[in-house]
Design a protein around this motif. Structure first.
Motif, PDB file in Angstrom:
ATOM      1  N   ASP A 272      -4.313  -3.272  29.237  1.00 13.74           N
ATOM      2  CA  ASP A 272      -4.613  -2.205  28.211  1.00 13.74           C
ATOM      3  C   ASP A 272      -5.189  -2.451  26.733  1.00 13.74           C
ATOM      4  N   GLY A 273      -6.900  -2.673  26.727  1.00 15.66           N
ATOM      5  CA  GLY A 273      -6.783  -3.228  25.597  1.00 15.66           C
ATOM      6  C   GLY A 273      -7.896  -4.785  25.743  1.00 15.66           C
ATOM      7  N   GLN A 274      -7.831  -5.007  26.792  1.00 16.44           N
ATOM      8  CA  GLN A 274      -8.618  -6.931  26.800  1.00 16.44           C
ATOM      9  C   GLN A 274      -9.473  -6.007  27.730  1.00 16.44           C
ATOM     10  N   PHE A 275     -10.470  -6.830  27.195  1.00 15.23           N
ATOM     11  CA  PHE A 275     -11.636  -6.413  28.096  1.00 15.23           C
ATOM     12  C   PHE A 275     -12.749  -7.829  28.675  1.00 15.23           C
ATOM     13  N   ALA A 276     -13.460  -7.222  30.176  1.00 11.95           N
ATOM     14  CA  ALA A 276     -13.644  -8.253  30.783  1.00 11.95           C
ATOM     15  C   ALA A 276     -16.187  -8.068  30.807  1.00 11.95           C
ATOM     16  N   HIS A 277     -16.619  -9.451  30.642  1.00 12.20           N
ATOM     17  CA  HIS A 277     -18.142  -8.782  30.988  1.00 12.20           C
ATOM     18  C   HIS A 277     -18.350  -9.667  31.505  1.00 12.20           C
ATOM     19  N   TYR A 278     -18.573 -10.207  33.415  1.00 13.97           N
ATOM     20  CA  TYR A 278     -19.066 -10.225  34.508  1.00 13.97           C
ATOM     21  C   TYR A 278     -20.540 -10.782  34.575  1.00 13.97           C
ATOM     22  N   LEU A 279     -20.318 -12.535  33.929  1.00 12.85           N
ATOM     23  CA  LEU A 279     -22.180 -12.815  34.179  1.00 12.85           C
ATOM     24  C   LEU A 279     -22.157 -13.721  35.686  1.00 12.85           C
ATOM     25  N   VAL A 280     -21.053 -13.808  36.764  1.00 12.90           N
ATOM     26  CA  VAL A 280     -20.627 -14.504  38.009  1.00 12.90           C
ATOM     27  C   VAL A 280     -20.480 -13.638  38.883  1.00 12.90           C
ATOM     28  N   GLY A 281     -20.363 -13.732  39.916  1.00 10.07           N
ATOM     29  CA  GLY A 281     -19.368 -12.599  40.395  1.00 10.07           C
ATOM     30  C   GLY A 281     -18.956 -11.209  40.219  1.00 10.07           C
ATOM     31  N   ASP A 282     -18.027 -10.623  40.130  1.00 10.78           N
ATOM     32  CA  ASP A 282     -17.731  -8.933  40.250  1.00 10.78           C
ATOM     33  C   ASP A 282     -16.261  -8.843  40.472  1.00 10.78           C
ATOM     34  N   ALA A 283     -15.833  -7.909  40.267  1.00  5.52           N
ATOM     35  CA  ALA A 283     -14.594  -7.447  40.533  1.00  5.52           C
ATOM     36  C   ALA A 283     -13.943  -8.323  41.757  1.00  5.52           C
ATOM     37  N   ALA A 284     -14.985  -7.761  42.738  1.00  5.82           N
ATOM     38  CA  ALA A 284     -13.967  -7.464  44.365  1.00  5.82           C
ATOM     39  C   ALA A 284     -14.868  -8.523  44.695  1.00  5.82           C
ATOM     40  N   THR A 285     -14.859  -9.566  44.418  1.00  2.00           N
ATOM     41  CA  THR A 285     -14.951 -11.078  44.699  1.00  2.00           C
ATOM     42  C   THR A 285     -13.621 -11.593  45.194  1.00  2.00           C
ATOM     43  N   SER A 286     -13.557 -11.820  46.174  1.00  2.05           N
ATOM     44  CA  SER A 286     -12.031 -12.443  46.766  1.00  2.05           C
ATOM     45  C   SER A 286     -13.537 -13.486  48.457  1.00  2.05           C
ATOM     46  N   PRO A 287     -11.742 -14.048  48.618  1.00  3.54           N
ATOM     47  CA  PRO A 287     -11.302 -14.781  49.847  1.00  3.54           C
ATOM     48  C   PRO A 287     -13.318 -14.080  50.989  1.00  3.54           C
ATOM     49  N   GLU A 288     -12.438 -12.988  51.124  1.00  2.00           N
ATOM     50  CA  GLU A 288     -13.359 -12.424  51.768  1.00  2.00           C
ATOM     51  C   GLU A 288     -14.560 -11.633  51.185  1.00  2.00           C
ATOM     52  N   ARG A 289     -14.983 -12.177  50.489  1.00  2.00           N
ATOM     53  CA  ARG A 289     -16.182 -11.577  49.877  1.00  2.00           C
ATOM     54  C   ARG A 289     -16.363 -12.014  49.060  1.00  2.00           C
TER      55      ARG A 289
END
Length: 260
Positions: free
Chosen positions: A65-82
């Protein structure tokens, strides 16, 4: 406009970070221009106009909490399967704060645009080592190496972070001590291939080009707890007089270089 997630009133000699309204004029469609300000603000310009990134639509929770991210490449759901091969994101670290110690399932690069510190567990020496970072310094952290990134300054810190293969929604994006202990008690094992330089918290059998690994979660949890203890005992290191002076000069330079 909604308040920044790190909402802070500029001091009497500070100029709010901004780009002129015409900054995006003439840009081709899809091209974006970012200003990463010395006080943690992030301003985006494109052919549609200029705006400061805000919490309601631009930022995701970043480990704590209190830390933030803004994606430029990929997204929060990126994984070896995606996969998207890597994720690249802007992060905003709250003043005088540190992330919960963790280890990433993939390789990790962090470019600090302010005064930061990274606590790393050194498995060869069996101790926690703190690396202090100045603006413009980039640190590479191997896969599964226990660490914690901290903001030593009194203003929000902008970082550029790249991870190979994992977004923040993946279970292996940030493995904390509590999660490592849960996996150890459940008898879970994580196996895979990583390049040379993998930390000693994994058991390795070297080959000519890569390393076959099996993570010992009990060892990983102990290393992460060591970083937690170091944070409790020593706290977050502060900035020096020279660093604070340099920060003021950097703000002044930004005000001169980025015309309104």
């Amino acid at each position: 406009m909604a308040a920044r997630p790190y909402d802070r009133t500029p001091g009497p000699h500070e100029i709010p970070e901004t780009l002129p309204d015409h900054a995006g004029r003439g840009l081709p469609g899809g091209v974006e221009l970012y200003l990463l300000g010395p006080d943690g603000g992030i301003v985006l310009a494109d052919r549609e106009g200029t705006r400061e990134l805000g919490p309601e639509r631009d930022f995701l929770r970043f480990i704590d909490d209190g830390q933030f991210a803004h994606y430029l490449v990929g997204d929060a759901a990126t994984s070896p399967e995606r996969p998207s091969n890597a994720t690249v994101k802007l992060g905003v670290v709250s003043p005088r704060s540190a992330f919960t110690p963790h280890a990433h399932g993939g390789e990790h690069f962090v470019l600090s645009l302010g005064h930061a510190a990274c606590g790393l567990y050194d498995p060869d020496r069996g101790r926690v080592n703190e690396v202090r970072l100045a603006p413009g310094m980039l640190i590479r952290i191997p896969e599964m190496m226990p660490h914690s990134f901290a903001n030593r300054g009194d203003a929000p810190l902008t970082i550029l972070a790249a991870n190979t293969g994992y977004g923040i929604d993946h279970e292996d994006y940030a493995i904390t001590a509590a999660e490592a202990e849960r996996r150890a008690s459940a008898g879970l094992v994580r196996t895979g291939l990583v390049g040379h330089g993998a930390p000693a918290v994994v058991t390795a059998a070297a080959t000519s080009t890569s390393t076959s690994t099996s993570t010992d979660y009990q060892v990983l949890a102990a290393a992460l707890r060591d970083i937690e203890r170091a944070q409790r005992v020593h706290g977050i290191a502060g900035t020096t007089v020279r660093e604070r002076l340099a920060a003021r000069l950097r703000r002044a330079a930004t005000a001169l270089e980025v015309r309104r």
